[in-house]
Design a protein around this motif. Structure first.
Motif, PDB file in Angstrom:
ATOM      1  N   UNK A 139       0.823  -1.213   0.000  1.00  0.00           N
ATOM      2  CA  UNK A 139       0.000   0.000   0.000  1.00  0.00           C
ATOM      3  C   UNK A 139       0.856   1.262   0.000  1.00  0.00           C
ATOM      4  N   UNK A 140       2.171   1.129  -0.120  1.00  0.00           N
ATOM      5  CA  UNK A 140       3.081   2.264  -0.058  1.00  0.00           C
ATOM      6  C   UNK A 140       3.774   2.491  -1.404  1.00  0.00           C
ATOM      7  N   UNK A 141       4.227   3.745  -1.606  1.00  0.00           N
ATOM      8  CA  UNK A 141       5.085   4.039  -2.748  1.00  0.00           C
ATOM      9  C   UNK A 141       4.399   4.187  -4.082  1.00  0.00           C
ATOM     10  N   UNK A 142       3.155   4.646  -4.084  1.00  0.00           N
ATOM     11  CA  UNK A 142       2.432   4.858  -5.339  1.00  0.00           C
ATOM     12  C   UNK A 142       2.126   6.348  -5.483  1.00  0.00           C
ATOM     13  N   UNK A 143       2.567   6.949  -6.566  1.00  0.00           N
ATOM     14  CA  UNK A 143       2.343   8.382  -6.766  1.00  0.00           C
ATOM     15  C   UNK A 143       0.925   8.651  -7.270  1.00  0.00           C
ATOM     16  N   UNK A 144       0.509   9.908  -7.167  1.00  0.00           N
ATOM     17  CA  UNK A 144      -0.809  10.297  -7.689  1.00  0.00           C
ATOM     18  C   UNK A 144      -0.881  10.065  -9.197  1.00  0.00           C
ATOM     19  N   UNK A 145       0.239  10.291  -9.889  1.00  0.00           N
ATOM     20  CA  UNK A 145       0.255  10.079 -11.342  1.00  0.00           C
ATOM     21  C   UNK A 145       0.005   8.613 -11.679  1.00  0.00           C
ATOM     22  N   UNK A 146       0.599   7.718 -10.895  1.00  0.00           N
ATOM     23  CA  UNK A 146       0.400   6.285 -11.136  1.00  0.00           C
ATOM     24  C   UNK A 146      -1.053   5.891 -10.898  1.00  0.00           C
ATOM     25  N   UNK A 147      -1.665   6.492  -9.892  1.00  0.00           N
ATOM     26  CA  UNK A 147      -3.076   6.206  -9.618  1.00  0.00           C
ATOM     27  C   UNK A 147      -3.956   6.699 -10.754  1.00  0.00           C
ATOM     28  N   UNK A 148      -3.660   7.895 -11.253  1.00  0.00           N
ATOM     29  CA  UNK A 148      -4.432   8.434 -12.386  1.00  0.00           C
ATOM     30  C   UNK A 148      -4.242   7.572 -13.638  1.00  0.00           C
ATOM     31  N   UNK A 149      -3.002   7.141 -13.857  1.00  0.00           N
ATOM     32  CA  UNK A 149      -2.722   6.276 -15.003  1.00  0.00           C
ATOM     33  C   UNK A 149      -3.517   4.980 -14.902  1.00  0.00           C
ATOM     34  N   UNK A 150      -3.564   4.397 -13.705  1.00  0.00           N
ATOM     35  CA  UNK A 150      -4.314   3.155 -13.515  1.00  0.00           C
ATOM     36  C   UNK A 150      -5.789   3.347 -13.833  1.00  0.00           C
ATOM     37  N   UNK A 151      -6.362   4.451 -13.366  1.00  0.00           N
ATOM     38  CA  UNK A 151      -7.782   4.711 -13.613  1.00  0.00           C
ATOM     39  C   UNK A 151      -8.072   5.006 -15.081  1.00  0.00           C
ATOM     40  N   UNK A 152      -7.043   5.463 -15.819  1.00  0.00           N
ATOM     41  CA  UNK A 152      -7.246   5.769 -17.238  1.00  0.00           C
ATOM     42  C   UNK A 152      -7.273   4.514 -18.102  1.00  0.00           C
ATOM     43  N   UNK A 153      -6.793   3.405 -17.571  1.00  0.00           N
ATOM     44  CA  UNK A 153      -6.761   2.155 -18.341  1.00  0.00           C
ATOM     45  C   UNK A 153      -8.138   1.490 -18.323  1.00  0.00           C
ATOM     46  N   UNK A 154      -8.702   1.307 -19.491  1.00  0.00           N
ATOM     47  CA  UNK A 154      -9.993   0.623 -19.586  1.00  0.00           C
ATOM     48  C   UNK A 154      -9.822  -0.867 -19.815  1.00  0.00           C
ATOM     49  N   UNK A 155      -8.589  -1.294 -20.101  1.00  0.00           N
ATOM     50  CA  UNK A 155      -8.263  -2.700 -20.285  1.00  0.00           C
ATOM     51  C   UNK A 155      -6.777  -2.878 -19.989  1.00  0.00           C
ATOM     52  N   UNK A 156      -6.314  -4.101 -19.828  1.00  0.00           N
ATOM     53  CA  UNK A 156      -4.882  -4.309 -19.562  1.00  0.00           C
ATOM     54  C   UNK A 156      -4.013  -3.710 -20.658  1.00  0.00           C
ATOM     55  N   UNK A 157      -2.886  -3.163 -20.249  1.00  0.00           N
ATOM     56  CA  UNK A 157      -1.910  -2.594 -21.182  1.00  0.00           C
ATOM     57  C   UNK A 157      -0.773  -3.587 -21.373  1.00  0.00           C
TER      58      UNK A 157
END
Length: 233
Positions: A139-157
């Motif tokens: 649960x540690x070491x995740x930036x806000x950008x990484x969270x936004x990137x994850x939410x932007x994925x509609x399918x596996x990359x």
């Protein structure tokens, strides 16, 4: 033949298309001239010798049968491979369902994925977890950008390593040539809910997770992982 008909014939000679159209529209022609079929000689596609029409047709049928046999073998191989994948997925899911300690679930999930599917490196991060798990490494070491990137994925990359933050969650980031990034979110596949985690699969083989591969199976893995991790939230 009159001069006008002769002139017309000279100016408009019969073409191969005319002959082909005539034969196509006169199906009884070869019934009236059956001897012509026996006399037809064609060049064999496998040599320069002349063969009869019947032999040429037989060769064509053999080629079609061979192609169908290859297609059937491909279908059987694909079915067998899908059955193996399904069995591994069930074994992985069974292990997750039998786990009774939510705090150990992310590491267990990653280890079992690596073992069942021979993935060299697997990493996982989960955020928005319950306070009881907030200090856990996953649960540690995740930036806000990484969270936004994850939410932007509609399918596996899937694709080559371009230096995404997620590779730093792996034991050996420098050994990553290709990777698959699976967004974890509540709801079924295709849900637009914000992601609450990322599952990263990585390989030193640049073609293991290439950008042209299908992602249906990975999407199922993501859906099962998301459901299994729900006790952390």
């Amino acid at each position: 033949m009159s001069n006008s008909n002769l002139t017309s014939a000279i100016n408009n000679p019969i073409t191969e298309d005319d002959i082909a159209n005539y034969l196509a529209n006169t199906p009884d022609f070869f019934e009236r001239h059956a001897e012509m079929l026996a006399a037809v000689q064609l060049t064999s596609p496998h040599s320069q010798r002349a063969v009869s029409l019947q032999e040429r047709q037989a060769n064509m049928l053999r080629e079609k049968i061979k192609m169908l046999e290859l297609r059937i073998m491909d279908m059987i191989r694909n079915v067998n491979e899908n059955m193996v994948l399904s069995d591994k997925l069930l074994q992985w899911a069974r292990t997750l369902f039998l786990n009774t300690d939510p705090a150990t679930l992310p590491d267990l999930m990653a280890d079992e994925l690596a073992d069942q599917f021979a993935v060299p490196q697997v990493g996982i991060k989960v955020w928005g977890v319950d306070e009881a798990y907030a200090s856990a490494p996953f649960a540690q070491g995740v930036s806000d950008d990484a969270m936004l990137f994850a939410s932007s994925l509609t399918e596996p990359f899937c694709g080559v390593n371009t230096g995404l933050e997620a590779i730093n969650w792996l034991p050996d980031p420098k050994a990553v040539a290709s990777l698959a990034i699976l967004p974890l979110r509540a709801g079924p596949i295709g849900s637009m809910a914000p992601a609450f985690g990322l599952l990263v699969l990585a390989s030193p083989d640049a073609q293991r997770f290439n950008s042209t591969m299908g992602t249906d199976f990975l999407a199922r893995v993501a859906e099962l992982a998301s459901a299994a991790l729900s006790p952390l939230r």
